[in-house]
Design a protein around this motif. Structure first.
Motif, PDB file in Angstrom:
ATOM      1  N   GLU A 151      -1.311  -6.150  -6.352  1.00 54.84           N
ATOM      2  CA  GLU A 151      -1.473  -4.701  -6.239  1.00 54.84           C
ATOM      3  C   GLU A 151      -0.506  -4.175  -5.180  1.00 54.84           C
ATOM      4  O   GLU A 151      -0.329  -4.782  -4.150  1.00 54.84           O
ATOM      5  CB  GLU A 151      -2.935  -4.418  -5.843  1.00 54.84           C
ATOM      6  N   PHE A 152       0.107  -3.041  -5.462  1.00 48.65           N
ATOM      7  CA  PHE A 152       1.080  -2.480  -4.514  1.00 48.65           C
ATOM      8  C   PHE A 152       0.635  -1.139  -3.949  1.00 48.65           C
ATOM      9  O   PHE A 152       1.447  -0.381  -3.439  1.00 48.65           O
ATOM     10  CB  PHE A 152       2.454  -2.339  -5.195  1.00 48.65           C
ATOM     11  N   ARG A 154      -0.738   1.873  -1.705  1.00 44.44           N
ATOM     12  CA  ARG A 154      -0.722   2.186  -0.274  1.00 44.44           C
ATOM     13  C   ARG A 154      -1.968   2.975   0.070  1.00 44.44           C
ATOM     14  O   ARG A 154      -2.358   3.864  -0.691  1.00 44.44           O
ATOM     15  CB  ARG A 154       0.500   3.063   0.070  1.00 44.44           C
ATOM     16  N   GLU A 155      -2.564   2.673   1.209  1.00 47.13           N
ATOM     17  CA  GLU A 155      -3.704   3.459   1.635  1.00 47.13           C
ATOM     18  C   GLU A 155      -3.235   4.891   1.851  1.00 47.13           C
ATOM     19  O   GLU A 155      -2.125   5.126   2.306  1.00 47.13           O
ATOM     20  CB  GLU A 155      -4.302   2.882   2.921  1.00 47.13           C
ATOM     21  N   LYS A 204       4.663 -10.212  -4.306  1.00 53.62           N
ATOM     22  CA  LYS A 204       3.810  -9.393  -3.429  1.00 53.62           C
ATOM     23  C   LYS A 204       4.130  -9.639  -1.947  1.00 53.62           C
ATOM     24  O   LYS A 204       4.408  -8.718  -1.186  1.00 53.62           O
ATOM     25  CB  LYS A 204       2.340  -9.717  -3.728  1.00 53.62           C
ATOM     26  N   ASN A 208       6.073  -6.895   0.675  1.00 54.89           N
ATOM     27  CA  ASN A 208       5.489  -6.374   1.918  1.00 54.89           C
ATOM     28  C   ASN A 208       6.293  -6.827   3.131  1.00 54.89           C
ATOM     29  O   ASN A 208       6.522  -6.046   4.056  1.00 54.89           O
ATOM     30  CB  ASN A 208       4.028  -6.830   2.051  1.00 54.89           C
ATOM     31  N   LEU A 211       9.497  -4.756   3.441  1.00 53.66           N
ATOM     32  CA  LEU A 211       9.253  -3.400   3.954  1.00 53.66           C
ATOM     33  C   LEU A 211       8.974  -3.450   5.462  1.00 53.66           C
ATOM     34  O   LEU A 211       9.472  -2.606   6.223  1.00 53.66           O
ATOM     35  CB  LEU A 211       8.088  -2.739   3.211  1.00 53.66           C
ATOM     36  N   PHE A 249      10.801   3.963   4.287  1.00 49.14           N
ATOM     37  CA  PHE A 249      10.444   2.872   5.210  1.00 49.14           C
ATOM     38  C   PHE A 249      11.520   2.629   6.258  1.00 49.14           C
ATOM     39  O   PHE A 249      11.764   1.513   6.694  1.00 49.14           O
ATOM     40  CB  PHE A 249      10.041   1.601   4.444  1.00 49.14           C
ATOM     41  N   PHE A 319      -4.099   3.795  11.374  1.00 51.02           N
ATOM     42  CA  PHE A 319      -2.802   3.092  11.389  1.00 51.02           C
ATOM     43  C   PHE A 319      -1.720   3.903  10.688  1.00 51.02           C
ATOM     44  O   PHE A 319      -0.535   3.644  10.871  1.00 51.02           O
ATOM     45  CB  PHE A 319      -2.922   1.684  10.793  1.00 51.02           C
ATOM     46  N   ARG A 413       5.659   9.076  16.890  1.00 49.22           N
ATOM     47  CA  ARG A 413       5.995   9.112  15.458  1.00 49.22           C
ATOM     48  C   ARG A 413       7.055  10.158  15.135  1.00 49.22           C
ATOM     49  O   ARG A 413       7.236  10.516  13.968  1.00 49.22           O
ATOM     50  CB  ARG A 413       4.738   9.394  14.633  1.00 49.22           C
TER      51      ARG A 413
HETATM   52  C1  UGA Z   1       1.407  -1.470   2.176  1.00 45.54           C
HETATM   53  C2  UGA Z   1       2.465  -1.371   1.071  1.00 45.54           C
HETATM   54  O1  UGA Z   1       3.274  -0.207   1.278  1.00 45.54           O
HETATM   55  C3  UGA Z   1       1.822  -1.320  -0.313  1.00 45.54           C
HETATM   56  O2  UGA Z   1       2.828  -1.320  -1.319  1.00 45.54           O
HETATM   57  C4  UGA Z   1       0.929  -2.559  -0.476  1.00 45.54           C
HETATM   58  O3  UGA Z   1       0.242  -2.553  -1.717  1.00 45.54           O
HETATM   59  C5  UGA Z   1      -0.102  -2.581   0.631  1.00 45.54           C
HETATM   60  O4  UGA Z   1       0.573  -2.607   1.911  1.00 45.54           O
HETATM   61  C6  UGA Z   1      -0.957  -3.810   0.454  1.00 45.54           C
HETATM   62  O5  UGA Z   1      -0.427  -4.935   0.534  1.00 45.54           O
HETATM   63  O6  UGA Z   1      -2.133  -3.684   0.098  1.00 45.54           O
HETATM   64  P1  UGA Z   1      -0.216   0.283   3.416  1.00 45.54           P
HETATM   65  O7  UGA Z   1      -0.476  -0.832   4.388  1.00 45.54           O
HETATM   66  O8  UGA Z   1      -1.364   1.030   2.856  1.00 45.54           O
HETATM   67  O9  UGA Z   1       0.632  -0.276   2.152  1.00 45.54           O
HETATM   68  O10 UGA Z   1       0.679   1.378   4.162  1.00 45.54           O
HETATM   69  P2  UGA Z   1       2.222   1.750   4.271  1.00 45.54           P
HETATM   70  O11 UGA Z   1       2.391   3.149   3.839  1.00 45.54           O
HETATM   71  O12 UGA Z   1       3.081   0.743   3.652  1.00 45.54           O
HETATM   72  O13 UGA Z   1       2.408   1.709   5.864  1.00 45.54           O
HETATM   73  C7  UGA Z   1       2.230   0.508   6.602  1.00 45.54           C
HETATM   74  C8  UGA Z   1       2.545   0.739   8.061  1.00 45.54           C
HETATM   75  O14 UGA Z   1       3.940   0.928   8.243  1.00 45.54           O
HETATM   76  C9  UGA Z   1       1.887   1.978   8.672  1.00 45.54           C
HETATM   77  O15 UGA Z   1       1.388   1.650   9.965  1.00 45.54           O
HETATM   78  C10 UGA Z   1       2.999   2.986   8.775  1.00 45.54           C
HETATM   79  O16 UGA Z   1       2.813   3.893   9.843  1.00 45.54           O
HETATM   80  C11 UGA Z   1       4.188   2.062   9.038  1.00 45.54           C
HETATM   81  N1  UGA Z   1       5.480   2.654   8.635  1.00 45.54           N
HETATM   82  C12 UGA Z   1       5.729   2.909   7.332  1.00 45.54           C
HETATM   83  C13 UGA Z   1       6.446   2.911   9.603  1.00 45.54           C
HETATM   84  O17 UGA Z   1       6.248   2.656  10.806  1.00 45.54           O
HETATM   85  N2  UGA Z   1       7.649   3.402   9.199  1.00 45.54           N
HETATM   86  C14 UGA Z   1       7.932   3.664   7.900  1.00 45.54           C
HETATM   87  O18 UGA Z   1       9.063   4.123   7.610  1.00 45.54           O
HETATM   88  C15 UGA Z   1       6.956   3.433   6.942  1.00 45.54           C
END
Ligand code: UGA
Length: 434
Positions: A151-152, A154-155, A204, A208, A211, A249, A319, A413
């Motif tokens: 699953e991909f 995002r919260e 998967k 992650n 990213l 990202f 987060f 941020r």
């Molecule tokens: C992440 C992945 O983006 C999803 O594709 C994946 O399905 C999910 O993990 C999972 O494995 O279940 P998520 O953890 O919900 O999703 O959130 P993200 O939007 O990816 O953000 C993760 C963290 O990175 C956050 O703390 C966010 O603030 C930080 N972030 C994100 C940054 O610091 N900079 C960015 O440019 C993007």
């Protein structure tokens, strides 16, 4: 065809609601009977935009039900999506005990052919263990297949991620499993990528970790920006215009948190090292992320010098925005450091305060939870921004300034424009820009 979704955490609930929305007959199952009865009565245990409505609509249409009778659900199902938790051990590896438990449950109830789909984030080779476990413990000579369908989502945007996916990875080892799983996702047939199971599992973790690496990379660049006249936002924009890099990202800040990136990058390091692969690239990315707390704390000290007895407003505890999830939130490390230094904290988050209270209970004079950003700012010597909730961008900064004892803002941020905030009379610190 009856589909069971085992586990009602983030992935499980969204998968159950999403598959029902695609028109399938779904039973959401969890051994926690109390949780199931809460969900069945419409009380969703997590905050996720659109999820309550999607669950309720599908329950109403008779396509979605919930049960804590795992044996009965397993027997009734033709396809079982395993969405149970895979938390982290101290050494970074994933704790697979819930996956084993689910596998044994399936073995005990293998009354006819079933397709077992692993959807939890798991180390490569997990499906082989699921297959072996079911094979070892099954009581009849019944056939079954294993598939991996990571699953991909995002919260914060989980519902739309599920219903408008970029790609659906279908890792299978038999034609029968491929036909069933591709059939379930037939609505997205232009986005199906069929691979073997090891490949699907690795896609998967590799996605992650990549990213997370991208985020640590831009945070590293932001450290250089801070020692020069470069501006990290513009560096990221300039880099991102190259389609080979892409602009997403690349947002510098106080680092990634959540239940996925921190855990998955450590798990992939462990998997690689166990296989004899040098994983120092990803280890560095993880270390850069941990160092973000120090970077933020340095800014706070640059502004306030001694933190003991200083009043500090902390806006944003989740987060990331649009979630009440605080797992591995960078705010936790910052709060811990501030308390260690003897600061007095006034915390605010639109959704995550309740969850934070279980980690940091309110203490008179030392730590208070506030009902609004303005209340948090009241009498504070500085205001820190830890999560870029949209409501923060719209704050009345004049009102915030009037509430603060000292007009100091540390923006972890990069929510605001430095020149605009300074024009209002703030001393303003942000990430990777002057
Ligand atoms: C992440 C992945 O983006 C999803 O594709 C994946 O399905 C999910 O993990 C999972 O494995 O279940 P998520 O953890 O919900 O999703 O959130 P993200 O939007 O990816 O953000 C993760 C963290 O990175 C956050 O703390 C966010 O603030 C930080 N972030 C994100 C940054 O610091 N900079 C960015 O440019 C993007």
């Amino acid at each position: 065809m009856k589909i069971a979704v085992m586990g009602t955490g983030y992935v499980g609930l969204v998968t159950a609601a999403g598959l029902a929305e695609l028109g399938h007959q779904i039973i959401g199952a969890d051994k926690d009977a109390e949780k199931i009865s809460r969900i069945a009565s419409g009380r969703v245990p997590i905050y996720e935009p659109g999820l309550d409505e999607l669950l309720a609509a599908n329950v109403r249409k008779g396509r979605l039900s919930f049960s804590s009778d795992l044996d009965a659900v397993t027997r009734e199902a033709d396809v079982i999506f395993v969405c149970v938790g895979t938390p982290q051990h101290d050494d970074g590896s994933a704790d697979m005990s819930q996956i084993e438990e689910a596998s044994r449950l399936i073995a005990d109830n293998l009354n006819r052919y079933k397709l077992v789909v692993e959807k939890s984030t798991v180390p490569v080779k997990t499906s082989h263990w699921i297959k072996r476990t079911i094979g070892l413990y099954k009581k009849t000579n019944t056939d079954f297949d294993i598939a991996s369908n990571p699953e991909f989502l995002r919260e914060g945007s989980a519902v739309s991620d599920f219903l408008q996916p970029d790609r659906i990875i279908v890792g299978v080892e038999t034609e029968r499993a491929r036909d069933i799983l591709c059939g379930i996702y037939s609505k997205f047939k232009d986005r199906l990528v069929v691979t073997n199971i090891d490949t699907a599992e690795l896609i998967k973790h590799a996605s992650n970790s990549f990213l997370a690496l991208k985020i640590s990379y831009i945070n590293l660049i932001s450290n250089i920006c801070e020692k020069t006249d470069a501006n990290v936002e513009q560096v990221a924009e300039g880099m991102g215009l190259d389609p080979r890099i892409g602009g997403r990202f690349l947002k510098a800040g106080i680092g990634y948190g959540g239940s996925c990136f921190p855990k998955d990058i450590k798990a992939l390091v462990k998997i690689g090292e166990d296989l004899g692969v040098d994983m120092s690239l990803l280890k560095q990315a993880d270390e850069i992320n941990l160092d973000r707390i120090r970077v933020l704390m340095e800014k706070v000290k640059q502004a306030l010098w001694i933190l003991k007895d200083k009043r500090i407003a902390v806006l944003g505890l989740a987060f990331k925005p649009e979630t009440d999830d605080i797992r591995e939130a960078p705010s936790i490390g910052v709060i811990r450091e501030l308390l260690r230094e003897g600061a007095r904290l006034r915390l605010y988050d639109p959704q995550a305060a309740e969850n934070m209270k279980s980690l940091f209970p309110a203490e008179p004079e030392r730590l208070e939870y506030c009902a609004s950003p303005y209340e948090a700012a009241e009498g504070a010597n500085a205001i820190l921004l830890m999560t870029e909730w949209p409501e923060f961008a719209g704050l009345d900064l004049n009102k915030i300034k009037a509430a603060l004892a000292n007009p100091i803002m540390v923006d972890g941020r990069n929510v605001f424009e430095p020149a605009a905030v300074r024009k209002l009379g703030f001393e303003y610190y942000s990430i990777g820009r002057k």
